[in-house]
Design an enzyme around this catalytic site. Structure first.
Site, PDB file in Angstrom:
ATOM      1  N   ASP A  65       0.833  -1.170  -0.016  1.00  0.00           N
ATOM      2  CA  ASP A  65       0.006   0.012   0.075  1.00  0.00           C
ATOM      3  C   ASP A  65       0.959   1.538   0.018  1.00  0.00           C
ATOM      4  OD1 ASP A  65      -2.278   1.317  -0.095  1.00  0.00           O
ATOM      5  OD2 ASP A  65      -3.169   0.322   1.802  1.00  0.00           O
ATOM      6  N   GLU A  74      -0.558   1.847  -5.330  1.00  0.00           N
ATOM      7  CA  GLU A  74      -0.268   3.396  -4.954  1.00  0.00           C
ATOM      8  C   GLU A  74      -1.366   3.912  -5.697  1.00  0.00           C
ATOM      9  OE1 GLU A  74       0.117   3.847  -8.056  1.00  0.00           O
ATOM     10  OE2 GLU A  74       1.757   5.222  -8.006  1.00  0.00           O
ATOM     11  N   TRP A  75      -2.423   3.528  -5.918  1.00  0.00           N
ATOM     12  CA  TRP A  75      -3.664   4.245  -6.307  1.00  0.00           C
ATOM     13  C   TRP A  75      -3.372   4.958  -7.729  1.00  0.00           C
ATOM     14  CZ3 TRP A  75      -2.580   6.569  -1.142  1.00  0.00           C
ATOM     15  CH2 TRP A  75      -2.660   5.601  -0.162  1.00  0.00           C
ATOM     16  N   GLY A  76      -2.664   4.611  -8.364  1.00  0.00           N
ATOM     17  CA  GLY A  76      -2.361   5.134  -9.718  1.00  0.00           C
ATOM     18  C   GLY A  76      -1.759   6.659  -9.397  1.00  0.00           C
ATOM     19  N   ASN A  88       1.302   7.413  -9.146  1.00  0.00           N
ATOM     20  CA  ASN A  88       2.557   7.771  -9.950  1.00  0.00           C
ATOM     21  C   ASN A  88       2.394   6.942 -11.196  1.00  0.00           C
ATOM     22  OD1 ASN A  88       4.504   8.865  -7.679  1.00  0.00           O
ATOM     23  ND2 ASN A  88       3.323   7.420  -6.792  1.00  0.00           N
ATOM     24  N   ASP A  95      -9.728   3.866  -3.835  1.00  0.00           N
ATOM     25  CA  ASP A  95     -10.530   2.452  -3.450  1.00  0.00           C
ATOM     26  C   ASP A  95     -12.000   2.454  -4.141  1.00  0.00           C
ATOM     27  OD1 ASP A  95      -8.448   2.159  -2.021  1.00  0.00           O
ATOM     28  OD2 ASP A  95      -9.469   2.083   0.178  1.00  0.00           O
TER      29      ASP A  95
HETATM   30  C1  GLA Z   1      -6.075   1.401   1.071  1.00  0.00           C
HETATM   31  C2  GLA Z   1      -6.126   0.310  -0.002  1.00  0.00           C
HETATM   32  C3  GLA Z   1      -7.087  -0.548   0.317  1.00  0.00           C
HETATM   33  C4  GLA Z   1      -6.845  -1.195   1.813  1.00  0.00           C
HETATM   34  C5  GLA Z   1      -6.916  -0.338   2.823  1.00  0.00           C
HETATM   35  C6  GLA Z   1      -6.501  -0.850   3.901  1.00  0.00           C
HETATM   36  O1  GLA Z   1      -7.012   2.232   1.261  1.00  0.00           O
HETATM   37  O2  GLA Z   1      -6.189   1.001  -1.061  1.00  0.00           O
HETATM   38  O3  GLA Z   1      -7.364  -1.783  -0.630  1.00  0.00           O
HETATM   39  O4  GLA Z   1      -5.661  -2.229   1.623  1.00  0.00           O
HETATM   40  O5  GLA Z   1      -5.635   0.697   2.525  1.00  0.00           O
HETATM   41  O6  GLA Z   1      -6.309   0.006   4.942  1.00  0.00           O
END
Ligand code: GLA
Length: 393
Positions: free
Chosen positions: A150, A183-185, A187, A205
């Site tokens: 994460d 890393e949620w995109g 970078n 998310d």
């Molecule tokens: C982030 C991630 C999620 C999950 C939570 C856990 O938000 O994107 O998929 O792993 O952390 O805290």
């Protein structure tokens, strides 16, 4: 190239920072499994994981391909031990992680765990920063096969560099582990992560809704995530997948039609299929969605092409995914808020190359006629028609 210009070019290109050497051949089709987070958040435990594994054997999920069982955030103690090692919370995991991994392996599953590239995880537990090689050795010693990493609390850390270090640490630990970047995109990992890991989150998310906005800004509806993945399809392929986040199929907040459409689209995207519902007590209709082998086959097609959005009309979208042997999957979504009669005219599908196709309605599991016939059906709000086209004569 002379050294200075080369260095400057490298500084400009994040790709140069990513000289990692991941284990190849581990995710030739998108990984499938189950993860604790979407339903249980911080309440992961050994008993939950064991019961879930047992349920997935009994309900056919394991045999449908869901083999990675992944423990997400909040599994450890709040402090490392005196040697700097992570410690599983003994109240949640009394037998320890090695024993749990052994149990999962004995049932035919693979073992997934979670960490974070920052100083602390999103749930406030110790992160991996500065401990990468030590942690990777520990995960390997527990028999971990899949590792999600994460991006909370990363401070000023550099994204590509942080993930490359962990990738190197996994390689050094010597156990083949699927590396899932989360890393949620932020970078643009699709530009540099192919040598680093096997899948990378492209967005923030998911939450259990179609259009988002339900709980907080950070959580997206699956249709928002689908839209955010438009244009990224060229970056995915065998061993390196775009990850639009885990499944919410079967979770409160989605109608059955929305769950079916969500699943259809994750398969169209060649997305990792990581279930996030309580599979110990799942309605038969939800089980039927998650274990539909013909829909899963679209996701797992060995060609590994991600689908693309072909056309957007008022209240209707058409998506297409190229499959092996010149076959295609075509998905038509009712984006309207009410049931509607939708038509797919195969003559509109300008990407088709063959004269004639046999068409299967995948969810109905029956022949839908030939490519020359338009296909019309009443489709619920946010539901889909899903077709498989096979060259015929
Ligand atoms: C982030 C991630 C999620 C999950 C939570 C856990 O938000 O994107 O998929 O792993 O952390 O805290």
């Amino acid at each position: 190239m002379k050294t200075l210009p080369r260095l400057l070019a490298c500084a400009a290109l994040a790709a140069c920072a990513a000289k990692a050497d991941k284990f190849d051949g581990l995710a030739l089709t998108p990984p499938m499994g189950w993860n604790t987070w979407n339903t249980f958040a911080g309440n992961c435990s050994e008993s939950l994981v064991r019961d879930t594994a047992d349920a997935m054997v009994a309900n056919g999920m394991r045999d449908a391909g869901y083999t990675y069982i992944v423990i997400d955030d909040c599994w450890s103690m709040k402090e490392r031990d005196k040697d700097g090692s992570l410690v599983a919370d003994p109240a949640k995991f009394p037998s320890g992680m090695k024993a749990l991994g052994d149990y999962l392996h004995s049932k035919g599953f693979k073992f997934g765990m979670y960490g974070c590239a920052g100083k602390t995880t999103c749930g406030g537990y110790p992160g991996g920063r500065g401990h990468e090689f030590q942690d990777a050795r520990q995960y390997a010693s527990w028999g971990v096969d899949y590792f999600k990493y994460d991006w909370c609390d990363h401070g000023t850390a550099n994204g590509p560099e942080s993930y490359r270090i962990m990738s190197d640490a996994i390689r050094a630990a010597g156990r083949p582990i699927v590396f899932s970047l989360c890393e949620w995109g932020q970078n643009q990992p699709w530009l540099w992560a192919e040598p680093v890991g096997h899948l990378w989150r492209t967005t923030g998310d998911i939450g259990a809704s179609y259009a988002g906005g339900a709980k907080n800004k950070w959580e997206h509806g699956w249709k928002q995530l689908l839209d955010m993945n438009v244009g990224l399809e060229k970056y995915a392929g065998p061993g390196h997948w775009n990850d639009p986040d885990m499944l919410e199929v079967g979770n409160k907040g989605l109608t059955l039609a929305e769950s079916r459409a969500h699943f259809s689209f994750w398969c169209m995207l060649a997305a990792p299929l990581i279930a996030g519902n309580d599979v110990r007590q799942m309605a038969p209709e939800v089980r039927a969605i998650l274990t539909n082998k013909d829909v899963i086959a679209i996701d797992q097609d060995p060609l590994g092409h991600e689908g693309f959005r072909f056309r957007v009309d008022k209240d209707k979208e058409i998506w297409a995914k190229e499959l092996s042997n010149k076959e295609w999957a075509v998905c038509v979504l009712n984006t309207g808020a009410a049931p509607a009669q939708l038509t797919l005219d195969m003559h509109d599908l300008t990407f088709l190359t063959e004269q004639y196709y046999d068409v299967t309605d995948v969810w109905a599991a029956k022949r839908a006629g030939g490519a020359n016939d338009p296909h019309t059906a009443m489709v619920d709000a946010h539901d889909v028609m899903l077709f498989r086209l096979k060259p015929g004569s």
